[in-house]
Write a protein that holds these residues in place. Sequence first.
Motif, PDB file in Angstrom:
ATOM      1  N   THR A  61      -8.823  -4.656 -18.741  1.00  0.00           N
ATOM      2  CA  THR A  61      -7.612  -4.082 -18.161  1.00  0.00           C
ATOM      3  C   THR A  61      -7.941  -2.910 -17.242  1.00  0.00           C
ATOM      4  N   THR A  62      -7.176  -2.814 -16.172  1.00  0.00           N
ATOM      5  CA  THR A  62      -7.109  -1.559 -15.424  1.00  0.00           C
ATOM      6  C   THR A  62      -5.910  -0.796 -15.968  1.00  0.00           C
ATOM      7  N   PRO A  63      -5.732   0.455 -15.558  1.00  0.00           N
ATOM      8  CA  PRO A  63      -4.463   1.093 -15.869  1.00  0.00           C
ATOM      9  C   PRO A  63      -3.320   0.328 -15.193  1.00  0.00           C
ATOM     10  N   LEU A  64      -2.118   0.514 -15.679  1.00  0.00           N
ATOM     11  CA  LEU A  64      -0.954   0.061 -14.928  1.00  0.00           C
ATOM     12  C   LEU A  64      -0.582   1.218 -14.015  1.00  0.00           C
ATOM     13  N   LEU A 311     -12.095  -4.329 -23.088  1.00  0.00           N
ATOM     14  CA  LEU A 311     -12.407  -3.121 -22.329  1.00  0.00           C
ATOM     15  C   LEU A 311     -11.168  -2.605 -21.609  1.00  0.00           C
ATOM     16  N   HIS A 312     -10.808  -1.355 -21.886  1.00  0.00           N
ATOM     17  CA  HIS A 312      -9.832  -0.619 -21.089  1.00  0.00           C
ATOM     18  C   HIS A 312     -10.619   0.223 -20.084  1.00  0.00           C
ATOM     19  N   LEU A 313     -10.409  -0.038 -18.809  1.00  0.00           N
ATOM     20  CA  LEU A 313     -11.074   0.730 -17.762  1.00  0.00           C
ATOM     21  C   LEU A 313     -10.063   1.703 -17.163  1.00  0.00           C
ATOM     22  N   VAL A 341     -12.949   1.934 -24.634  1.00  0.00           N
ATOM     23  CA  VAL A 341     -12.218   2.650 -23.583  1.00  0.00           C
ATOM     24  C   VAL A 341     -13.271   3.328 -22.725  1.00  0.00           C
ATOM     25  N   PHE A 342     -13.321   2.954 -21.448  1.00  0.00           N
ATOM     26  CA  PHE A 342     -14.312   3.526 -20.533  1.00  0.00           C
ATOM     27  C   PHE A 342     -13.588   4.399 -19.523  1.00  0.00           C
TER      28      PHE A 342
END
Length: 601
Positions: A61-64, A311-313, A341-342
């Motif tokens: 995921t990217t942030p929203l 992965l949360h980027l 979480v990166f």
Amino acid sequence: MAVRINCSIQNTLCLLNPPLFSVRYRASPPKLKSQLHRRAFFCTCATTASTPQNAEPYVLTTPLYYVNAPPHMGSAYTTIAADAIARFQRLLGKKVIFITGTDEHGEKIATAAMAQGSTPPDHCNLISQSYKTLWKDLDISYDKFIRTTDRKHEAIVREFYSRVLANGDIYRADYEGLYCVNCEEYKDDKELIDNNCCPVHLKPCVSRKEDNYFFALSKYQSALEETLNKNPNFVQPSFRLNEVQSWIKSGLRDFSISRASVDWGIPVPDDKTQTIYVWFDALLGYISALSNDQEELDLLRTVSSGWPATLHLIGKDILRFHAVYWPAMLMSAGLSLPKMVFGHGFLTKDGMKMGKSLGNTLEPNDLVNKFGTDAVRYFFLREVEFGNDGDYSEERFINIVNAHLANTIGNLLNRTLGLLKKNCQSVLVVDSTTAAEGNAFKDNVENLVDKARIHYENLSLSSACEAVLEIGNAGNSYMDQRAPWSLFKQGGTAAEAAAKDLVIILETVRIIALALFPVTPSLSWRIYAQLGYSRDQFDATTWRDTKWGGLKGGQVMAQPKPVFARIENQTEVEDDMGVAIGKTVKSKGKKLKQAQEVAGA
């Protein structure tokens, strides 16, 4: 998740994957004192590697992104990095679910719409579409694009809220404190700089007092500490973990999850006078994105479609929301935590963080129109050590792109194909495996490919680019040492050896194309097309095809054309490594991008 963003690790991400929590926390909420975040839409690759049907997906995921203003280079940077990771995982044969989207509720959105003489829904539609358009221009291969105004998202948020409420973790109380409108967050006095200014946005916080609903974050302090102690890779890079542990150690306070003064949001269940806090709302986009439009909206059914995220980027400025608030919320609802979480660094301009709120953004559309997609993707992933801050300089941008993509890779391919056309009628005389028999050069290339793979797996994107560039440098050195143009003039066995040398160099460039594909997908395809492959053949490649031996005897190469147009009107200088690079005097703007597109036609 919602982003107010600007812009080695272990090989595996098997960190946190517990089943749904069978035991829920049942503590009384503390009293609050009165003063007090390869099927792909635009994918150019396909996977043929066999993946077991029950294999766990790689959910990235990217942030929203917050739609108070159009996208800037900070948000583009996160998404380019996420796309490179997604493409690499697809090359490995993984089932990838790449999630991005827009966060569309909150006070700032309503204010931005009003300032434009628009309504919040119309404003959100316009800005959300601008993100989709930019992602297309940047070759972003996302699988899911979630908007927090989507009906399916609102349903998931309401159900999640109800689960947390049923677990005794939501209560009502008065709150008074200093509030940063841009962060949409109350700030502690110790966080602020002079004149009660937010250290991120450099604007004064305002005093607010509200009657809100609160989430009992403090109840989860021990659980969060235990999670980080048992799973130190949960937050990366490691120095970000230290920040998170410091926040938790200093003591967690319950936080407000509703707003009485904000109309543009999802109403709190059974209380229409309050709307759900934008972060509590938007973090759930990572889960709601997994639902299919056709299925019945149900939280657990949606969770079964791919949660937890691998992965949360994110940008480092929203680390607290993702590494503290979000895990506690999931624990309360009885759901698994994400595996990693990166938090990457900021992109800076003139030494300052770029951001819409600061008004010093770098426009990604301008960069793409001026230099082309591959150049933009390559520069930011190659030049910024992933996880740290990085600064943009147009001169450095042009020098790097010309030296690496136009010279080291593009020119190596072009001059080799030119020699092949002149001396071998563009036909390979032998298989690449045969050509490289007993040649240590092949082993060097394979070692560098393995090095690049390890870097990709560790999310060391800059180092992966550097390893691939080393292959290009090795290929140029081989060409200069062997001087096949001279061997062809000698004829006989010397000419035969020269013909084999060209096969070796072209095989090297083929491997470069695949190894650099996560970063420069369009350039990689143009290289493959020059090597005589069809689009279907290119789309069927996997990381296994980086092994030596792809080119076959009798294979016909395309007519030589530049695969990456050098920026024109340059004065030649040398960089600190002695590589000839260009110093911009004048660029041709859109003509550069058009030339690259023609080369790839």
